[in-house]
Design a protein around this motif. Structure first.
Motif, PDB file in Angstrom:
ATOM      1  N   LYS A   1      35.492  38.481  28.577  1.00 15.61           N
ATOM      2  CA  LYS A   1      35.920  37.188  27.631  1.00 15.61           C
ATOM      3  C   LYS A   1      37.079  36.319  29.194  1.00 15.61           C
ATOM      4  O   LYS A   1      37.122  35.117  28.477  1.00 15.61           O
ATOM      5  N   ALA A   2      36.727  36.552  30.116  1.00 18.15           N
ATOM      6  CA  ALA A   2      37.711  36.049  31.194  1.00 18.15           C
ATOM      7  C   ALA A   2      36.409  35.238  31.502  1.00 18.15           C
ATOM      8  O   ALA A   2      36.859  33.822  31.939  1.00 18.15           O
ATOM      9  N   ILE A   3      35.951  35.102  31.417  1.00 14.09           N
ATOM     10  CA  ILE A   3      34.524  34.255  31.971  1.00 14.09           C
ATOM     11  C   ILE A   3      33.527  33.626  31.136  1.00 14.09           C
ATOM     12  O   ILE A   3      34.074  32.313  31.405  1.00 14.09           O
ATOM     13  N   LYS A   4      34.384  34.168  29.978  1.00 15.01           N
ATOM     14  CA  LYS A   4      33.400  32.526  28.793  1.00 15.01           C
ATOM     15  C   LYS A   4      34.888  31.715  28.828  1.00 15.01           C
ATOM     16  O   LYS A   4      34.452  30.853  28.392  1.00 15.01           O
TER      17      LYS A   4
ATOM     18  N   PRO B   1      43.476  43.397  32.091  1.00 19.32           N
ATOM     19  CA  PRO B   1      43.124  44.379  33.121  1.00 19.32           C
ATOM     20  C   PRO B   1      43.445  44.457  34.698  1.00 19.32           C
ATOM     21  O   PRO B   1      42.972  43.651  35.294  1.00 19.32           O
ATOM     22  N   LYS B   2      44.727  44.709  34.419  1.00 12.95           N
ATOM     23  CA  LYS B   2      45.021  45.030  35.776  1.00 12.95           C
ATOM     24  C   LYS B   2      46.155  46.855  35.540  1.00 12.95           C
ATOM     25  O   LYS B   2      45.744  47.139  34.471  1.00 12.95           O
ATOM     26  N   PHE B   3      46.161  47.190  36.816  1.00 19.26           N
ATOM     27  CA  PHE B   3      46.200  47.996  37.091  1.00 19.26           C
ATOM     28  C   PHE B   3      48.337  48.021  36.284  1.00 19.26           C
ATOM     29  O   PHE B   3      49.190  47.398  36.677  1.00 19.26           O
ATOM     30  N   ARG B   4      48.497  48.512  36.036  1.00 21.28           N
ATOM     31  CA  ARG B   4      50.007  49.367  35.513  1.00 21.28           C
ATOM     32  C   ARG B   4      50.589  50.308  35.524  1.00 21.28           C
ATOM     33  O   ARG B   4      50.070  51.529  35.082  1.00 21.28           O
TER      34      ARG B   4
END
Lengths: 69, 230
Positions: free
Chosen positions: A7-10, B109-112
């Motif tokens: 999603k980030a790449i898109k 997508p990060k460490f929480r």
């Protein structure tokens, strides 16, 4: 299923001008070298590996590509 | 006195905390057992501690699940021994197929690493019976691959058979999108198997078992498990 990296790449591609990008998904490529007699044998072995450990059927799809025989 | 095995994998890092709580806080015996040589037949209960077994290579828990301790864990589960998987332990249990579904990268997508509120959804299991129905508890999480994923019909089966132990919620016990730290479906933070003797959870009960740590809610989970033995 959500793929946050894809999603980030898109979004990034769209921001720099590639507006036609509708989706991006990121996966993993695993390269293996096997001792084998035929492509079929390799394919069947690697399929077993995918089922046993390399892929998780709940979240993954997989493709096998055989080269060099 | 019951004997609990805390399994150590290469990359486990909550193993000694877990042993400390079981022994020094609850007053039960716990041994640290290296995964390759552990003989689970000598133990009454098993804890798979948090950490990063095999560096989370391939997928969190995937490689640990393929080692020979995997078969011993399946046998112990069949025999009805209580098994608790915390964080990486939960990931190993899903990879082993002892719990349904999968855990994958958080939706953001990060460490929480923070304290979260959980609504106790099932209060009938050995692990959760010390809580009141819908009680809100406070435990810390520390993970990047904690998003629980599953689909119907399995997801509905889990709901219908009351296998969802904990759900991420707000302080008031409302299960909302904002209170979901990792995008888990149904805000699932912990699951129990059908038989009721296996619990996997992303939050860390061993880090919330002493007053000095700000919460003792986790102690009830470990205590419930240990008291069920005998």
């Amino acid at each position: 299923m959500l793929d946050p990296e894809g999603k980030a790449i898109k979004k990034s591609l769209q921001k720099v001008g590639f507006e036609d990008v509708e989706d991006a998904r990121v996966g993993k490529q695993i390269k293996l070298r096997l001792k084998a007699e035929s492509k079929e044998e390799v394919r069947s072995e690697v399929d077993k590996m995918c089922k046993k450990i390399l892929a998780n059927p709940v979240i993954h799809q997989y493709n096998i590509k055989v080269e060099g025989i | 006195m019951p004997k609990i095995s805390v399994i150590q994998f290469p990359g486990s890092n909550c193993d000694r905390d877990t042993k400390h709580v079981i022994e020094d806080v609850i007053g039960c015996r716990a041994d640290l057992n290296w995964y390759e040589s552990a003989d689970l037949s000598n133990y009454d209960g098993i804890v798979l501690p948090g950490g990063f077994s095999y560096g989370d290579y391939l997928r969190a828990g995937a490689i640990a699940a393929q080692t020979k301790i995997g078969n011993s864990l399946k046998r112990a589960a069949r025999e009805g021994k209580p098994i608790l998987g915390i964080c990486n332990g939960f990931q190993i249990l899903t990879e082993l197929g002892l719990l349904k579904g999968a855990l994958t990268t958080n939706s953001y997508p990060k460490f929480r690493c923070e304290h979260v509120y959980l609504k106790v959804n099932n209060t009938e299991s050995i692990f959760t019976r010390k809580f009141d129905k819908n009680e809100v508890i406070n435990l810390p999480i520390a993970h990047k691959e904690g998003r629980y994923y599953n689909q119907d019909p399995e997801l509905s089966e889990l709901k219908n058979s009351n296998q969802i132990a904990f759900k991420y919620s707000n302080k008031e016990g409302e299960v909302t999108k904002a209170s979901n730290p990792n995008g888990s479906c149904e805000n699932i933070a912990g699951l129990i198997n059908e038989k009721g003797n296996v619990l996997g959870m992303m939050p860390h009960p061993e880090r919330a078992s002493e007053d000095i740590l700000g919460s003792t809610d986790g102690k009830k989970i470990l205590k419930g498990m240990i008291e069920s033995i005998n």
